[in-house]
Structures are given as structure tokens and as C-alpha cells.
Scaffold this motif. Sequence first.
Motif, PDB file in Angstrom:
ATOM      1  N   SER A   1       0.855  -1.197   0.000  1.00 11.76           N
ATOM      2  CA  SER A   1       0.000   0.000   0.000  1.00 11.76           C
ATOM      3  C   SER A   1       0.888   1.244   0.000  1.00 11.76           C
ATOM      4  O   SER A   1       2.111   1.152   0.105  1.00 11.76           O
ATOM      5  N   ARG A   2       0.247   2.412  -0.080  1.00  8.97           N
ATOM      6  CA  ARG A   2       1.005   3.664  -0.045  1.00  8.97           C
ATOM      7  C   ARG A   2       1.744   3.822   1.282  1.00  8.97           C
ATOM      8  O   ARG A   2       2.787   4.459   1.355  1.00  8.97           O
ATOM      9  N   MET A   3       1.188   3.215   2.333  1.00 13.33           N
ATOM     10  CA  MET A   3       1.816   3.284   3.672  1.00 13.33           C
ATOM     11  C   MET A   3       2.780   2.123   3.900  1.00 13.33           C
ATOM     12  O   MET A   3       3.116   1.783   5.027  1.00 13.33           O
ATOM     13  N   SER A   4       3.182   1.436   2.815  1.00 11.65           N
ATOM     14  CA  SER A   4       4.144   0.318   2.849  1.00 11.65           C
ATOM     15  C   SER A   4       3.642  -0.900   3.614  1.00 11.65           C
ATOM     16  O   SER A   4       4.437  -1.685   4.135  1.00 11.65           O
ATOM     17  N   GLU A   5       2.316  -1.055   3.695  1.00  9.46           N
ATOM     18  CA  GLU A   5       1.763  -2.292   4.260  1.00  9.46           C
ATOM     19  C   GLU A   5       1.656  -3.329   3.149  1.00  9.46           C
ATOM     20  O   GLU A   5       1.284  -2.991   2.019  1.00  9.46           O
ATOM     21  N   ARG A   6       1.971  -4.579   3.472  1.00 13.60           N
ATOM     22  CA  ARG A   6       1.871  -5.630   2.458  1.00 13.60           C
ATOM     23  C   ARG A   6       0.402  -5.971   2.223  1.00 13.60           C
ATOM     24  O   ARG A   6      -0.368  -6.081   3.167  1.00 13.60           O
ATOM     25  N   GLN A   7       0.055  -6.127   0.951  1.00 14.07           N
ATOM     26  CA  GLN A   7      -1.339  -6.394   0.587  1.00 14.07           C
ATOM     27  C   GLN A   7      -1.433  -7.626  -0.304  1.00 14.07           C
ATOM     28  O   GLN A   7      -0.470  -7.994  -0.980  1.00 14.07           O
TER      29      GLN A   7
ATOM     30  N   ALA B   1     -11.400  -8.809  -3.862  1.00 13.30           N
ATOM     31  CA  ALA B   1     -11.025  -8.779  -2.442  1.00 13.30           C
ATOM     32  C   ALA B   1      -9.679  -8.073  -2.319  1.00 13.30           C
ATOM     33  O   ALA B   1      -8.834  -8.178  -3.205  1.00 13.30           O
ATOM     34  N   LEU B   2      -9.494  -7.357  -1.221  1.00 12.45           N
ATOM     35  CA  LEU B   2      -8.211  -6.694  -0.937  1.00 12.45           C
ATOM     36  C   LEU B   2      -7.957  -6.787   0.558  1.00 12.45           C
ATOM     37  O   LEU B   2      -8.796  -6.369   1.349  1.00 12.45           O
ATOM     38  N   HIS B   3      -6.828  -7.375   0.944  1.00 14.13           N
ATOM     39  CA  HIS B   3      -6.512  -7.536   2.369  1.00 14.13           C
ATOM     40  C   HIS B   3      -5.144  -6.944   2.661  1.00 14.13           C
ATOM     41  O   HIS B   3      -4.199  -7.128   1.887  1.00 14.13           O
ATOM     42  N   GLU B   4      -5.054  -6.244   3.791  1.00 12.40           N
ATOM     43  CA  GLU B   4      -3.745  -5.753   4.242  1.00 12.40           C
ATOM     44  C   GLU B   4      -3.218  -6.708   5.287  1.00 12.40           C
ATOM     45  O   GLU B   4      -3.971  -7.240   6.097  1.00 12.40           O
ATOM     46  N   MET B   5      -1.891  -6.943   5.248  1.00 18.02           N
ATOM     47  CA  MET B   5      -1.334  -7.980   6.116  1.00 18.02           C
ATOM     48  C   MET B   5      -0.448  -7.427   7.225  1.00 18.02           C
ATOM     49  O   MET B   5      -0.762  -7.529   8.388  1.00 18.02           O
ATOM     50  N   ASP B   6       0.692  -6.862   6.859  1.00 16.94           N
ATOM     51  CA  ASP B   6       1.628  -6.372   7.877  1.00 16.94           C
ATOM     52  C   ASP B   6       2.523  -5.318   7.234  1.00 16.94           C
ATOM     53  O   ASP B   6       2.351  -4.963   6.073  1.00 16.94           O
ATOM     54  N   THR B   7       3.513  -4.825   7.990  1.00 15.89           N
ATOM     55  CA  THR B   7       4.377  -3.762   7.455  1.00 15.89           C
ATOM     56  C   THR B   7       5.793  -4.249   7.170  1.00 15.89           C
ATOM     57  O   THR B   7       6.713  -3.462   7.073  1.00 15.89           O
ATOM     58  N   SER B   8       5.964  -5.538   7.018  1.00 21.40           N
ATOM     59  CA  SER B   8       7.288  -6.060   6.667  1.00 21.40           C
ATOM     60  C   SER B   8       7.625  -5.637   5.232  1.00 21.40           C
ATOM     61  O   SER B   8       6.729  -5.377   4.435  1.00 21.40           O
ATOM     62  N   ASN B   9       8.933  -5.544   4.897  1.00 18.12           N
ATOM     63  CA  ASN B   9       9.262  -5.015   3.558  1.00 18.12           C
ATOM     64  C   ASN B   9       9.716  -6.081   2.565  1.00 18.12           C
ATOM     65  O   ASN B   9      10.131  -5.766   1.457  1.00 18.12           O
ATOM     66  N   GLY B  10       9.638  -7.373   2.925  1.00 19.72           N
ATOM     67  CA  GLY B  10      10.019  -8.440   1.996  1.00 19.72           C
ATOM     68  C   GLY B  10       8.945  -8.663   0.942  1.00 19.72           C
ATOM     69  O   GLY B  10       7.746  -8.604   1.231  1.00 19.72           O
ATOM     70  N   VAL B  11       9.366  -8.911  -0.293  1.00 21.21           N
ATOM     71  CA  VAL B  11       8.420  -9.178  -1.379  1.00 21.21           C
ATOM     72  C   VAL B  11       7.725 -10.516  -1.126  1.00 21.21           C
ATOM     73  O   VAL B  11       8.374 -11.510  -0.791  1.00 21.21           O
ATOM     74  N   LEU B  12       6.403 -10.549  -1.286  1.00 25.42           N
ATOM     75  CA  LEU B  12       5.636 -11.784  -1.057  1.00 25.42           C
ATOM     76  C   LEU B  12       5.608 -12.622  -2.329  1.00 25.42           C
ATOM     77  O   LEU B  12       5.046 -12.199  -3.346  1.00 25.42           O
ATOM     78  N   LEU B  13       6.233 -13.804  -2.284  1.00 23.29           N
ATOM     79  CA  LEU B  13       6.229 -14.712  -3.436  1.00 23.29           C
ATOM     80  C   LEU B  13       5.030 -15.660  -3.292  1.00 23.29           C
ATOM     81  O   LEU B  13       4.956 -16.414  -2.324  1.00 23.29           O
TER      82      LEU B  13
END
Length: 499
Positions: free
Chosen positions: A263-269, A283-295
Amino acid sequence: MFRFGGALGIFEELEDLALQSQADTMRRVVRQSKFRHVFGQAVKNDQCYDDIRVSRVTWDSSFCAVNPRFVAIIIEASGGGAFLVLPLHKTGRIDKSYPTVCGHTGPVLDIDWCPHSDQVIASGSEDCTVMVWQIPENGLTLSLTEPVVILEGHSKRVGIVAWHPTARNVLLSAGCDNAIIIWNVGTGEALINLDDMHSDMIYNVSWNRNGSLICTASKDKKVRVIDPRKQEIVAEKEKAHEGARPMRAIFLADGNVFTTGFSRMSERQLALWNPKNMQEPIALHEMDTSNGVLLPFYDPDTSIIYLCGKGDSSIRYFEITDESPYVHYLNTFSSKEPQRGMGYMPKRGLDVNKCEIARFFKLHERKCEPIIMTVPRKSDLFQDDLYPDTAGPEAALEAEEWFEGKNADPVLISLKHGYIPGKNRDLKVVKKNILDSKPTANKKCDLINVPKKTPDPASVQNEAKLDEILKEIKSIKDTICNQDERISKLEQQMAKIAA
């Protein structure tokens, strides 16, 4: 008094609504699913692959590819790029002198096993080439430096390689030149070049179930659905995720597109899209603020998506269904060590007797650790609800048929009696135009009808001379070997006499 009573009624009504909402939430939380109790377990140390120098190159690929015979891992290599190919049973400490696949002159960025042959693997590299390799049936005994074919057409590093799911010998590659090239590996030709569809770096490319479409995620924050043979964009979504960090997009079996991003606030979606209407996500879900790319790793048989963040120490998994909220959180496998990369075993490589529904190969800094995902069941019988027929190794189409416009779903196999790997046929490359074997990958399939060149008599004569010279060199070498043996025998006799 009347007002007070009216207020009380409103409060009671609100309380009822709150309780009803809570009940609805609870009902959603304890949604019936056979995958609610899936649990992950890392194997014991002696079943890991140890002392492997996993690549440190800064690239967001998985660095690992697995099939029912081999695990391949991109490693650190001086003076070029290399990857290891280990038979699955070759666990324990891997010797530093273990042979590698090392034909690239720059670091290897991505590898992918051919779905139709467990001995064929493609690699993309910083040296701007794609190479396709044939691995011996029992693994490597000597380092492999000569690929079956070198595919040259990109002008910058190649970070993505992906085999077609149903057509034999069709390979896609994407580079930092923002171009996607689709190759007929059987002839070594670039037949489709999509070089004007992306204005910025391509993060990933995914084929759909029958290989008629691809979807891409790009640095320009767009997700595109492309028909590669018509060379047109079917659907696209600007700012699918508004954050600046890398996105991923994959096709699901029903034709929807699943994306991960920030997201714009660097939350993983994570988000789910219908390509027929990409205005708003399903559907759109926000998960956490970690900065690793989700594979994302997707199992079309069970509709489960596993999300592995680079640098995370966990694997989250979700079930995709037709009912709201569409993406249902199942569970998280957590461990202590962060993951540098991840390999994902195809369904036919799993142990059905142990109700294993997924197997990951987690890359640490110096080892590869298998992680097994299991559905607990009391019965020892084959669980057909967990193992519907799955994609087998047989290609549904030949490359030429696909390029001509045909489509076909994967050829399915039953896992009821387990999967027994058959004999793979060798990859044979018949170049249509040997003298111009470095295609420039022109647009609109310019290379499909390349005329065959007749051999030059002078070159035939040269080849005959070359054969003669090689025979002479061989006979001289044989003579030298014989003389060496004779000298060593004479030296032994002298030593005996002197003694």
C-alpha cells in the motif's frame, strides 16, 4: 418516560445487531474447510541439503526450482553464474567440489524446470542469455558447461524464465529490457517478441491454466493480462497496489488474477481481480508492514495460495473460494531462520500416503531445508478429496500447434497409486537456420518462415579436413599414453634392480 423507553428499545436493538454481527463473524472464522488444520513441519537436519553457498545476488526470484527427481539451487560462483542440481535423495553435506551447471558468464537470476521433462531446466542470467540444459538421469557426475541450446535475443539481463504449462518446448523469458520473448526451444527460435507493452521493469510473468494468456506485474504499478499470440493487452489495472515496492501477479485456475504488493503506507497487501472487470478488486486484504516481497505459490487442485516473504521466517496460507471474503486465511507456518528463497514441489512429487499437500524447499544462507505441509487424517486410505487428478508430465500440444493458435488444458493423471516418474525423452534441438542461429527476435513472428540454407561445398571440405586432423590428434594422444605406460614400467624395473 416514553422517551427513555424508546431509547432503551434502540439500545436493545443495537445490542441484538452487535450480537448478530459477532455471530456472523464467528461463523466466518470457523468456516468449514478440510484445510483448516493443515500444518507445516520442517524435516530433520539429516534430511536437509547442507553447506550450500546460496546466491547473494539482489534479485527477487525464488532461487530454487524443484521437481519429483531434482532440486536446483542458484549458488554463489566466481567468474560467472552457476546453479546446483541435486537428486532429491542427495541430502546431508554437499561437498564443495560437487559438480555444478556453470555455462553462464554472469550470475544466474532465475531457473525453471520443464513441466514435461524432469531432466530439462532453463536458466536466465545477467549475461543477457537464456540457456536450456539436459541433466543426466542420475544427476551430474561432472560439471555441465554446454547447454542444449543458447537463446539470445534480450539486450539486458534476463530475470524471468517460465515454461508453457501445456505445450512442449515453449519457453517464455523476460528481461530488464522490458521485453518478453516466447521461444520454440525445439528449433532455438524466438517466435514472439512483446517489446512495446511494458514501459518499466517486469517483476514477474505467469501463464494461465491452458497457456493461452499471460499476466504480468511491472514497476509502473500496472497489472496486465496479455494474449501473447495476438500480441495485445486484454486487460490492465493501473496502481493495482499503490506502494513503490515490487508486486507479483499470478493466474488462478478459474481465470482470476491474484496479486501481492504494497500500500502507499508500505503495508503488504494481497488482492483478487477479475480480468473482465479490473476497476475494483474482488477482495483486498492488508497484512503487515514487513518489507520483503511476497512470493505466491498456488495449488490449483486445492485452491490454496502459500505466501512466502523474502527475508520472512514464515509461510502464510490462504484458501480461495467463491464465497465472501473470497480469500480465507488458513494458518501460518513459522520458524526461526529467515528465508533467502523458496522452491515448490509439483503435486505429483508429494507423498499421498502421508496426506502431504505441499512441500517447500526453504533456502537459508548455507542450506536448503524441506518443509512438509500435511492435512491430518486418521485413515490410511487414499484421500481422493485431497488429491483430485492433477497435471501430469505429458504435453497436451506440440510447440507448432500452440504457435498456430491451438489451446489445450493440462493432461491430468491420478495420484491414487502414487506417481512413478517415467522415462523422459531427450530434448533435441533442430535449428532451422544454423548460420543465423542468433535470432534478433523481430516482431510479429518474423522468424517463423526462415528459409533453410544449402550447405556451402567449401565448408563441407573444411569439415572433412577437420575430421582428419582430429583423428590424427587422437592417434598421437593414444601413442603418448602407450609410451607413458611403457616408461613407468621401465622405471619400476630400474627401481627393483637398484634395490
